[in-house]
Design a protein around this motif. Sequence first.
Motif, PDB file in Angstrom:
ATOM      1  N   LEU A  17      -4.804  50.158   1.076  1.00  0.00           N
ATOM      2  CA  LEU A  17      -3.640  50.164   0.197  1.00  0.00           C
ATOM      3  C   LEU A  17      -4.118  49.776  -1.191  1.00  0.00           C
ATOM      4  CD1 LEU A  17      -1.154  48.233   2.532  1.00  0.00           C
ATOM      5  CD2 LEU A  17      -1.323  50.707   2.219  1.00  0.00           C
ATOM      6  N   TRP A  48       2.213  53.779   5.172  1.00  0.00           N
ATOM      7  CA  TRP A  48       0.946  53.132   4.828  1.00  0.00           C
ATOM      8  C   TRP A  48      -0.241  54.053   5.108  1.00  0.00           C
ATOM      9  CZ3 TRP A  48       2.502  48.041   7.661  1.00  0.00           C
ATOM     10  CH2 TRP A  48       3.303  47.263   6.808  1.00  0.00           C
ATOM     11  N   THR A 102      -0.406  56.506   2.364  1.00  0.00           N
ATOM     12  CA  THR A 102      -0.951  55.848   1.170  1.00  0.00           C
ATOM     13  C   THR A 102      -2.465  55.715   1.285  1.00  0.00           C
ATOM     14  OG1 THR A 102       1.094  54.640   0.751  1.00  0.00           O
ATOM     15  CG2 THR A 102      -0.921  53.740  -0.217  1.00  0.00           C
ATOM     16  N   SER A 103      -2.935  55.278   2.440  1.00  0.00           N
ATOM     17  CA  SER A 103      -4.370  55.135   2.655  1.00  0.00           C
ATOM     18  C   SER A 103      -5.072  56.469   2.444  1.00  0.00           C
ATOM     19  CB  SER A 103      -4.631  54.592   4.069  1.00  0.00           C
ATOM     20  OG  SER A 103      -5.993  54.318   4.263  1.00  0.00           O
TER      21      SER A 103
END
Length: 130
Positions: A53, A100, A103-104
């Motif tokens: 992140l 997440w 996003t990664s």
Amino acid sequence: MADNMRRLEEISLSLPEAQRVDMEAWDGQPTFRVRGKNFVFCNADATSLTIKLSKPEAEAVVATESRATAAGYGLGRHGWVAIDLSGRIDGEYWDQLEEWIYTSYTLVAPKKLARLMLDGDASGGNPIDS
């Protein structure tokens, strides 16, 4: 926790050019990669995973999520966060995990592929906030 791995694969492998690579040197631990770069690490039964992140978001997640810790091996200072997936994970939390993971992916993927996700043009059409 076969269901965890199934869901993790479903989310991760839906991303452009993503692939699963089991690391023999790490006792077969699965990783999910885009063009040779890891965007998700997990253990064999997917009861824990590590994602990247932005540093501010990683700090906020670690501060507010009881399942999250800064990743070891010096990765935590670069925004890598470990998430404990043992126990029951509800659908709402899987929605958060999906965000997440996206996003990664966008932080690790080449800019052209990341832009597909940010613009919502990837397979699921799920744009994420940058």
